[in-house]
Motif scaffolding. Structure first.
Motif, PDB file in Angstrom:
ATOM      1  N   SER A   1     -48.260 -15.221  32.251  1.00  8.23           N
ATOM      2  CA  SER A   1     -49.077 -15.768  31.172  1.00  8.23           C
ATOM      3  C   SER A   1     -48.263 -15.899  29.890  1.00  8.23           C
ATOM      4  N   PRO A   2     -48.558 -16.935  29.099  1.00  5.85           N
ATOM      5  CA  PRO A   2     -47.910 -17.029  27.789  1.00  5.85           C
ATOM      6  C   PRO A   2     -48.449 -15.963  26.835  1.00  5.85           C
ATOM      7  N   ASN A   3     -49.619 -15.393  27.163  1.00  5.83           N
ATOM      8  CA  ASN A   3     -50.187 -14.346  26.319  1.00  5.83           C
ATOM      9  C   ASN A   3     -49.628 -13.006  26.776  1.00  5.83           C
ATOM     10  N   SER A   4     -49.140 -12.199  25.833  1.00  7.16           N
ATOM     11  CA  SER A   4     -48.386 -11.017  26.251  1.00  7.16           C
ATOM     12  C   SER A   4     -49.264  -9.779  26.416  1.00  7.16           C
ATOM     13  N   SER A   5     -50.586  -9.946  26.494  1.00  6.71           N
ATOM     14  CA  SER A   5     -51.446  -8.775  26.672  1.00  6.71           C
ATOM     15  C   SER A   5     -51.055  -8.023  27.939  1.00  6.71           C
ATOM     16  N   ARG A   6     -50.961  -6.725  27.801  1.00  6.72           N
ATOM     17  CA  ARG A   6     -50.684  -5.916  28.982  1.00  6.72           C
ATOM     18  C   ARG A   6     -51.940  -5.159  29.410  1.00  6.72           C
ATOM     19  N   SER A   7     -53.071  -5.672  29.001  1.00  9.43           N
ATOM     20  CA  SER A   7     -54.349  -5.122  29.449  1.00  9.43           C
ATOM     21  C   SER A   7     -54.727  -5.810  30.751  1.00  9.43           C
ATOM     22  N   HIS A   8     -55.032  -5.012  31.785  1.00  6.22           N
ATOM     23  CA  HIS A   8     -55.462  -5.611  33.056  1.00  6.22           C
ATOM     24  C   HIS A   8     -56.603  -6.586  32.839  1.00  6.22           C
ATOM     25  N   PHE A   9     -57.568  -6.127  32.029  1.00  8.80           N
ATOM     26  CA  PHE A   9     -58.838  -6.858  31.991  1.00  8.80           C
ATOM     27  C   PHE A   9     -58.705  -8.137  31.205  1.00  8.80           C
TER      28      PHE A   9
ATOM     29  N   THR B   1     -57.466 -19.997  30.285  1.00  3.58           N
ATOM     30  CA  THR B   1     -57.203 -20.220  28.864  1.00  3.58           C
ATOM     31  C   THR B   1     -56.628 -18.951  28.240  1.00  3.58           C
ATOM     32  N   PRO B   2     -55.360 -18.672  28.521  1.00  2.00           N
ATOM     33  CA  PRO B   2     -54.762 -17.433  28.000  1.00  2.00           C
ATOM     34  C   PRO B   2     -54.886 -17.347  26.484  1.00  2.00           C
ATOM     35  N   GLY B   3     -55.334 -16.198  25.999  1.00  2.00           N
ATOM     36  CA  GLY B   3     -55.467 -15.992  24.566  1.00  2.00           C
ATOM     37  C   GLY B   3     -56.845 -16.327  24.037  1.00  2.00           C
ATOM     38  N   VAL B   4     -57.635 -17.084  24.817  1.00  2.00           N
ATOM     39  CA  VAL B   4     -58.981 -17.448  24.351  1.00  2.00           C
ATOM     40  C   VAL B   4     -60.002 -16.654  25.149  1.00  2.00           C
ATOM     41  N   LYS B   5     -60.693 -15.744  24.450  1.00  2.00           N
ATOM     42  CA  LYS B   5     -61.604 -14.867  25.185  1.00  2.00           C
ATOM     43  C   LYS B   5     -62.995 -15.445  25.357  1.00  2.00           C
ATOM     44  N   SER B   6     -63.287 -16.477  24.619  1.00  2.39           N
ATOM     45  CA  SER B   6     -64.669 -16.961  24.651  1.00  2.39           C
ATOM     46  C   SER B   6     -64.945 -17.899  25.819  1.00  2.39           C
ATOM     47  N   THR B   7     -63.927 -18.208  26.622  1.00  3.33           N
ATOM     48  CA  THR B   7     -64.144 -19.121  27.744  1.00  3.33           C
ATOM     49  C   THR B   7     -64.913 -18.407  28.838  1.00  3.33           C
ATOM     50  N   ARG B   8     -66.119 -18.865  29.102  1.00  8.17           N
ATOM     51  CA  ARG B   8     -66.915 -18.101  30.056  1.00  8.17           C
ATOM     52  C   ARG B   8     -66.880 -18.666  31.461  1.00  8.17           C
TER      53      ARG B   8
END
Lengths: 423, 565
Positions: A123-131, A141-148
């Motif tokens: 992912s281009p988003n570097s979050s290391r959170s599993h969830f 949509t990496p980085g966008v949390k509102s995509t349901r």
């Protein structure tokens, strides 16, 4: 494009009241009645894409081992897979990469050109959170949390030239994963054999009463899910998919993943129009004692490989129309941690099996594991955005080209595609 | 399940067996202002596991606000029915040491069995092997099932409903996975002595209790996380002995002794950790406190892990693993987390860190948001989150006060959120049991039912716990499974509970009245016209009243209205 209106069912079935009376479900989760005018009879010879999610972040470096990279052995004194030729060594693929030895059931598919690997993908988003990372990989949509909704569902919603059946999108399990949630109908099936209303002789009557109950009293996601369920039950009863036995002597492991893939194969063989299948397999979060050629990770990989090989064997020549794409939210640290395991990292490896996969190769640009080339000084850097790989598979296998709807806000450029599919 | 459903079918056709004892139900509309009744129903839907017949009347009679106050103070309320049932749960009589002894005995026996198998494989026919297995019952496994059933029983029977809802909330917030190694015996103790006593207490106490619990330390691996370069004293001692042995004059048997020490040292090295493990540190920040957008970085995760080095468990040896702080494993350098410096102070560093996290504004918002998601809406309104966070700040993380603020917020009562949440499998099963006033027993049948609907208790592998939003739980297969459970209730055959249809409605009513009474008893009068029509049509087609009643109960519990709360 067949433009059966998304709102059709809301007004027809809900009498136009659903939106106003309860109005509880966000509209985007109110499914369309795609299946209502399904052409009669199951279709033949359809392409299927089976996505396998390795939840928990698989250690791509021990799955597809860069045995030619010196830094790999420096970083992992206790858990590296030995070089090919040594005892318990990696199974060489191309002189630089090798398979974990427990993946040996997959080697024949690599050799015959039907299995491709892609390395350093993520992912281009570097979050290391599993969830978060799983969510991003499923929403597309990496980085966008509102995509349901999920990218596979958006694919189904937009590729309308495809005929709909209740089984067009199926996830094995008791929950519908994020990747399949959205406006297009999709089923979650825990077990084909017990899917349905079980009321003995009263079964049909009870089922139709419940159908009426849900048709008139429910709204939103509950209503659409119920309708999909009842339709699927009728179809499943007619074909009895659960009784289809594995072909070609294929033997699935008696594991959760084995059972999921076995049932997906049954749906493919039953020709119920399965286009998107999904299976999840866990146990990859190997913070402690992950082992090298043997041990914890090896056990998970053995189940993984045996199952995938059984699936391909079971489907035999049908595999020309089926692609299995594996994915995982991120990879793991290059360096082994203090407890003979690995912590959350960045890029990992993914597999593409079957169809017109450009097999027999390890694709992707390899950043090397040299400390200065690592992301944040610790992890395998991401050189392929997972969306580019997913896009390449969608286009290469299912022929879909409306990528802007599937991956909104992202321009997947053919020039960045790694070549995992033959063109 | 399949045999159960077979029975369902038979019973649906011949009618449910039950006594003809008459239930007394009000046939006149109950007293109370309709708005007050609606408030009472909403409060019951959200703050309990669902109303029992008559609960709305009782809450209206007491006054909704007074009833909420009572629920916030369970210590002031009697709980007789639960107390009479608890003695049946043998699991509560065992200490953590008792359970540990069972677990390790079981492990030892399995190892011995495997060894015996390996030795005798050549001699033995494959078909003979199963006979070698001891028939002895798996005591710990049986008690675990009972413990899962206990959770359902408490949810059904306890008068302290809001408290039980909060226990479930924290059990998911501070999730552990009962199938991971020692968690098999640690989980009951964790729930009874870490979660339950703190469920309405101060968040900080709960957080510290989880951080020090052997269950959490094992589940998220912190027990194994040590400062890089640190040496376990046992290892150091072995090394010393080896050095002494090598330096001493060679005597008889000395070579053997050295080789033996070398082997033991190698094994000990193999077992003991060598450095950090970030697992707990990350989930502590991401899930337990700040939330994923709470403003921390990867470096903060590493520094939290360094602060918590040494927080570990004793090595279990017949007795249960207990919390220990290993100074030898602790990183004694200075650390910085989110701008705050932690000077070397042993285990106090960790306590100070947990205090800081418990009082951090991100934590207040993150946890309040989750509470609003549970009690108000899948899309928690800002006003509710803000109300919870403010109360948190004012009352130093007193969970009771945070809850009171959430419940008092206008968002909690707003018309859009009423009946707008979909029940989780646990909520569905428990609310159905409450609606029909079923009596649970100690056989883990109910826990099994919840598990088959996709929510096996204490068995969520990932640390985020079971989801709260409807997208996770509503899909075609899940709904069909719920309908099958409703049919089991209709048949009066619910595994793990006694269901008596007479408690719902007596047989002396006309069909039409029966429909109305079932609607009142199970759905609190919320059935839609369509649902009432279907129920009436179905009842009319049924041969006798007993069978009609069974079907009405099944349709009511399987109705879309009953899936919501």
């Amino acid at each position: 494009m067949n433009d059966r209106s998304i709102d059709r069912r809301i007004f027809v079935k809900g009498g136009g009241l659903a939106l106003v009376s309860l109005g509880l479900d966000p509209i985007f989760l109110t499914r369309a009645a795609y299946a209502v005018q399904r052409p009669g009879g199951p279709a033949n010879n359809r392409k299927s894409l089976i996505c396998v999610f390795q939840r928990g972040a698989v250690d791509g470096l021990n799955m597809v081992v860069p045995h030619g990279d010196r830094s790999y052995y420096d970083a992992r004194p206790g858990i590296a897979v030995p070089t090919p030729g040594k005892q318990d060594g990696a199974l060489d693929l191309d002189g630089y990469f090798g398979l974990h030895p427990t993946l040996s059931p997959l080697l024949p598919f690599y050799r015959d050109g039907s299995l491709a690997m892609v390395h350093a993908v993520g992912s281009p988003n570097s979050s290391r959170s599993h969830f978060d990372a799983q969510d991003f990989m499923e929403s597309g949509t990496p980085g966008v949390k509102s995509t349901r909704d999920g990218w596979l569902n958006r694919y189904m919603a937009h590729a309308r030239d495809h005929e709909d059946t209740p089984f067009r999108g199926v996830a094995m399990g008791s929950q519908l994963p994020h990747v399949l949630r959205g406006t297009a109908p999709a089923l979650a099936i825990d077990n084909l054999r017990s899917f349905g209303i079980r009321a003995g002789r009263a079964q049909d009557r009870v089922a139709s009463a419940f159908e009426e109950l849900y048709g008139g009293s429910a709204s939103g996601l509950v209503a659409s899910s119920a309708e999909e369920g009842f339709e699927a039950v009728r179809m499943l009863k007619a074909i009895n998919a659960a009784s289809i036995e594995p072909d070609n002597g294929a033997q699935y492991p008696n594991s959760g993943f084995g059972r999921q893939m076995r049932q997906l194969a049954q749906l493919v063989k039953a020709e119920v129009g399965l286009e998107i299948g999904f299976a999840g397999v866990g146990g990859w979060d190997t913070h402690i004692n992950q082992g090298a050629a043997q041990g914890q990770l090896a056990g998970r990989l053995r189940d993984f490989a045996t199952t995938l090989a059984a699936f391909a064997q079971d489907l035999g020549s049908r595999m020309a129309d089926v692609v299995v794409l594996t994915m995982s939210e991120f990879g793991r640290t290059v360096q082994e941690n203090g407890t003979r395991g690995t912590d959350h990292g960045r890029a990992t490896a993914m597999l593409v099996l079957g169809g017109n996969a450009n097999g027999g190769k390890v694709h992707g640009s390899w950043p090397t594991l040299a400390p200065e080339r690592r992301e944040d000084g610790r992890d395998l850097a991401v050189t392929t955005d997972f969306r580019d790989l997913f896009a390449e598979v969608l286009v290469g296998h299912l022929g879909h080209a409306e990528l802007s709807s599937v991956f909104p806000g992202y321009k997947s450029d053919v020039k960045r595609w790694v070549g995992a599919m033959r063109r | 399940m399949r045999t159960l459903i077979g029975m369902t079918a038979a019973v649906l056709i011949v009618g449910a067996p039950s006594s003809d004892r008459e239930a007394i139900r009000p046939t006149t509309p109950p007293a109370g202002d309709s708005t007050e009744r609606a408030r009472a129903l909403h409060a019951l839907n959200r703050l309990t596991y669902g109303p029992r017949p008559g609960d709305v009347d009782r809450v209206v009679a007491l006054g909704v606000d007074r009833w909420i106050e009572q629920q916030l103070h369970p210590e002031t309320m009697a709980n007789e029915q639960l107390e009479t049932q608890l003695p049946g749960f043998e699991i509560l009589e065992f200490t953590d040491d008792d359970l540990a002894a069972m677990f390790y005995r079981q492990q030892r026996e399995r190892r011995q069995r495997q060894l015996a198998m390996r030795d005798s494989t050549q001699k033995m026919d494959a078909a003979d092997r199963p006979a070698q297995r001891p028939r002895q019952r798996n005591q710990l496994g049986r008690l675990t099932g009972q413990f899962q059933q206990l959770a359902v029983t408490r949810a059904v029977v306890s008068e302290h409903q809001l408290y039980e809802v909060m226990v479930d909330f924290w059990t998911n917030h501070f999730n552990v996975f009962i199938r991971k190694g020692p968690l098999r015996y640690l989980t009951p103790h964790y729930i009874e002595y870490v979660i339950r006593p703190n469920a309405l207490g101060r968040f900080e106490d709960l957080l510290v209790a989880t951080a020090k619990s052997p269950a959490m330390l094992s589940y998220l691996d912190n027990a194994q996380s040590v400062a890089p370069g640190s040496t376990n004293p046992q290892l150091a001692q072995l090394e010393r002995r080896l050095r002494q042995a090598s330096n001493s004059r060679r005597g008889r048997g000395q070579g053997d002794r050295i080789r033996q020490l070398e082997r033991r040292l190698e094994q000990a090295r193999e077992r003991s950790p060598r450095g950090l493990n970030e697992n707990y540190a990350r989930e502590l920040l991401e899930l337990h406190t700040l939330g994923v957008d709470g403003g921390y970085t990867q470096d903060d995760v590493i520094n939290v892990a360094r602060i918590l080095t040494g927080w570990s468990t004793s090595r279990p040896n017949q007795r249960s693993a207990k919390f220990v702080f290993n100074m030898w494993a602790h990183d004694e350098t200075e650390k910085t987390v989110m701008g705050r410096t932690f000077s070397p102070a042993g285990s106090d560093e960790g306590v100070a860190l947990l205090q800081m996290l418990a009082r951090h504004p991100s934590t207040m918002r993150h946890v309040s948001r989750k509470l609003c998601m549970r009690f108000v809406s899948d899309d928690p309104p800002d006003g509710c989150v803000e109300a919870g966070a403010q109360a948190w700040k004012r009352h130093d993380g007193d969970i009771r006060e945070v809850l009171r603020a959430v419940i008092a917020s206008p968002e909690f009562w707003s018309p859009e959120v009423r009946g707008a949440k979909t029940k989780t499998p646990l909520e569905f099963v428990v609310s159905a049991l409450r609606a029909v006033e079923a009596t649970p027993d100690t056989v883990p049948g109910l826990a099994g039912l919840v598990a088959r609907l996709g929510q096996p208790l204490y068995t969520h592998q990932a640390p985020n716990g079971y989801p709260e939003t409807q997208e996770a739980w509503v899909n075609a297969g899940a709904l069909l499974n719920r309908l099958n459970v409703a049919l089991a209730f209709a048949a009066g055959r619910v595994p793990g509970a006694a269901v008596d249809h007479n408690r719902v409605v007596g047989l002396n009513h006309e069909l039409h009245d029966m429909v109305a009474l079932v609607n009142e008893a199970l759905l609190n009068g919320t059935a839609s016209p369509n649902t009432l029509r279907v129920m009436e049509e179905q009842a009319a087609q049924t041969a006798n009243r007993r069978q009609a009643r069974a079907m009405l109960i099944g349709y009511a519990l399987g109705s879309p209205e009953f899936q919501r709360q």
